[in-house]
Write a protein that holds these residues in place. Structure first.
Motif, mmCIF file in Angstrom:
data_model
loop_
_atom_site.group_PDB
_atom_site.id
_atom_site.type_symbol
_atom_site.label_atom_id
_atom_site.label_comp_id
_atom_site.label_asym_id
_atom_site.label_seq_id
_atom_site.Cartn_x
_atom_site.Cartn_y
_atom_site.Cartn_z
ATOM 1 N N ILE A 1 0.855 -1.181 0.000
ATOM 2 C CA ILE A 1 0.000 0.000 0.000
ATOM 3 C C ILE A 1 0.896 1.238 0.000
ATOM 4 N N LEU A 2 0.576 2.196 -0.874
ATOM 5 C CA LEU A 2 1.379 3.417 -0.982
ATOM 6 C C LEU A 2 0.915 4.467 0.022
ATOM 7 N N VAL A 3 1.843 4.960 0.826
ATOM 8 C CA VAL A 3 1.569 6.024 1.787
ATOM 9 C C VAL A 3 2.236 7.295 1.282
ATOM 10 N N SER A 4 1.443 8.342 1.074
ATOM 11 C CA SER A 4 1.952 9.621 0.573
ATOM 12 C C SER A 4 2.263 10.550 1.737
ATOM 13 N N GLU B 1 6.661 8.990 -1.351
ATOM 14 C CA GLU B 1 5.675 7.915 -1.289
ATOM 15 C C GLU B 1 6.411 6.628 -0.928
ATOM 16 N N VAL B 2 5.927 5.973 0.101
ATOM 17 C CA VAL B 2 6.569 4.739 0.547
ATOM 18 C C VAL B 2 5.554 3.606 0.491
ATOM 19 N N MET B 3 6.031 2.399 0.202
ATOM 20 C CA MET B 3 5.164 1.225 0.112
ATOM 21 C C MET B 3 5.285 0.392 1.373
ATOM 22 N N THR B 4 4.155 -0.062 1.881
ATOM 23 C CA THR B 4 4.173 -0.873 3.095
ATOM 24 C C THR B 4 4.785 -2.243 2.815
ATOM 25 N N GLU B 5 5.419 -2.781 3.843
ATOM 26 C CA GLU B 5 5.968 -4.123 3.755
ATOM 27 C C GLU B 5 4.851 -5.154 3.904
ATOM 28 N N GLY B 6 5.207 -6.429 3.871
ATOM 29 C CA GLY B 6 4.190 -7.489 3.894
ATOM 30 C C GLY B 6 3.313 -7.469 5.121
ATOM 31 N N THR C 1 1.645 15.887 6.361
ATOM 32 C CA THR C 1 0.418 15.095 6.350
ATOM 33 C C THR C 1 0.710 13.765 5.664
ATOM 34 N N ALA C 2 0.270 12.692 6.280
ATOM 35 C CA ALA C 2 0.400 11.357 5.681
ATOM 36 C C ALA C 2 -0.983 10.852 5.306
ATOM 37 N N GLU C 3 -1.089 10.219 4.134
ATOM 38 C CA GLU C 3 -2.363 9.682 3.672
ATOM 39 C C GLU C 3 -2.100 8.535 2.705
ATOM 40 N N ILE C 4 -3.079 7.669 2.583
ATOM 41 C CA ILE C 4 -2.982 6.577 1.614
ATOM 42 C C ILE C 4 -3.173 7.146 0.215
ATOM 43 N N ASN C 5 -2.379 6.668 -0.722
ATOM 44 C CA ASN C 5 -2.473 7.137 -2.103
ATOM 45 C C ASN C 5 -3.914 7.023 -2.606
ATOM 46 N N LYS C 6 -4.494 8.156 -3.014
ATOM 47 C CA LYS C 6 -5.916 8.198 -3.364
ATOM 48 C C LYS C 6 -6.228 7.384 -4.614
#
Length: 209
Positions: free
Chosen positions: A129-132, A143-148, A163-168
């Protein structure tokens, strides 16, 4: 500063290098900002000498009227949160003069957290999941991607509000909702680098009540 050697430096140039912690991130050496000890360089000539506290480097016996190139060894810094943005410096030397170079060392903070997926009665960490991460000017910083297991981290933030949010776009493609929609956090000014490690997002299908 006075020193003496048995070798003449008449007609030669010299350089003083002063690394400092740029706590307010303005690239200027302010009185409240401490000097950094132990910084090393990969010099292309001259004779290098440190002061007693190893907070200043002096390069002697430099040929004048040349563009002298200095390469900072970024791995010599004591703290992984410290970073030199411009590690290569070029300066024109003059005879019988010391040129002073101030090297700002940035203090970077880290943000980390978890992204979960709620499926019926189960809540599990969700990978890929991409976190912006957006700054106060609404500019995308990273933008960072969550690990498993749903964990994410980003270690390169200057002091400030974010501000951090999940990539829309990814949320729409997956048909997910994020709770919360976004989270505000602040990286505070710190000599050793601030860490924010409590961000959490929970995803669920849009059709789910």
């Amino acid at each position: 500063y006075v020193t003496a050697r048995d070798r003449s430096s008449v007609g030669k140039g010299a350089i003083t290098i002063i690394p400092f912690l740029d706590l307010n991130n303005d690239n200027k050496f302010d009185k409240m900002e401490p000097e950094v000890s132990g910084l090393e360089i990969k010099n292309m000539g001259g004779y290098v000498l440190y002061n007693e506290a190893k907070t200043q480097l002096r390069i002697y016996d430099v040929q004048p009227y040349n563009n002298f190139v200095i390469q900072v060894d970024t791995l010599s810094l004591d703290n992984i949160a410290w970073k030199v943005e411009k590690s290569v410096i070029a300066i024109e030397t003059l005879p019988n003069q010391f040129k002073t170079i101030y090297v700002p060392v940035k203090v970077l903070g880290e943000v980390s957290g978890m992204v979960y997926l709620k499926d019926e009665d189960k809540v599990l960490g969700q990978g890929r999941i991409l976190v912006s991460i957006v700054n106060a000017n609404k500019e995308l910083i990273a933008e960072v991607m969550t690990e498993g297991d749903g964990y994410f981290t980003y270690p390169g933030l200057a002091p400030g509000k974010y501000t951090a949010e999940i990539n829309k776009e990814q949320l729409n493609n997956l048909n997910y909702l994020s709770d919360p929609g976004s989270t505000n956090f602040e990286i505070k000014i710190s000599e050793y680098g601030d860490i924010v490690d409590d961000l959490e997002f929970t995803l669920k299908k849009q059709t789910q009540e």
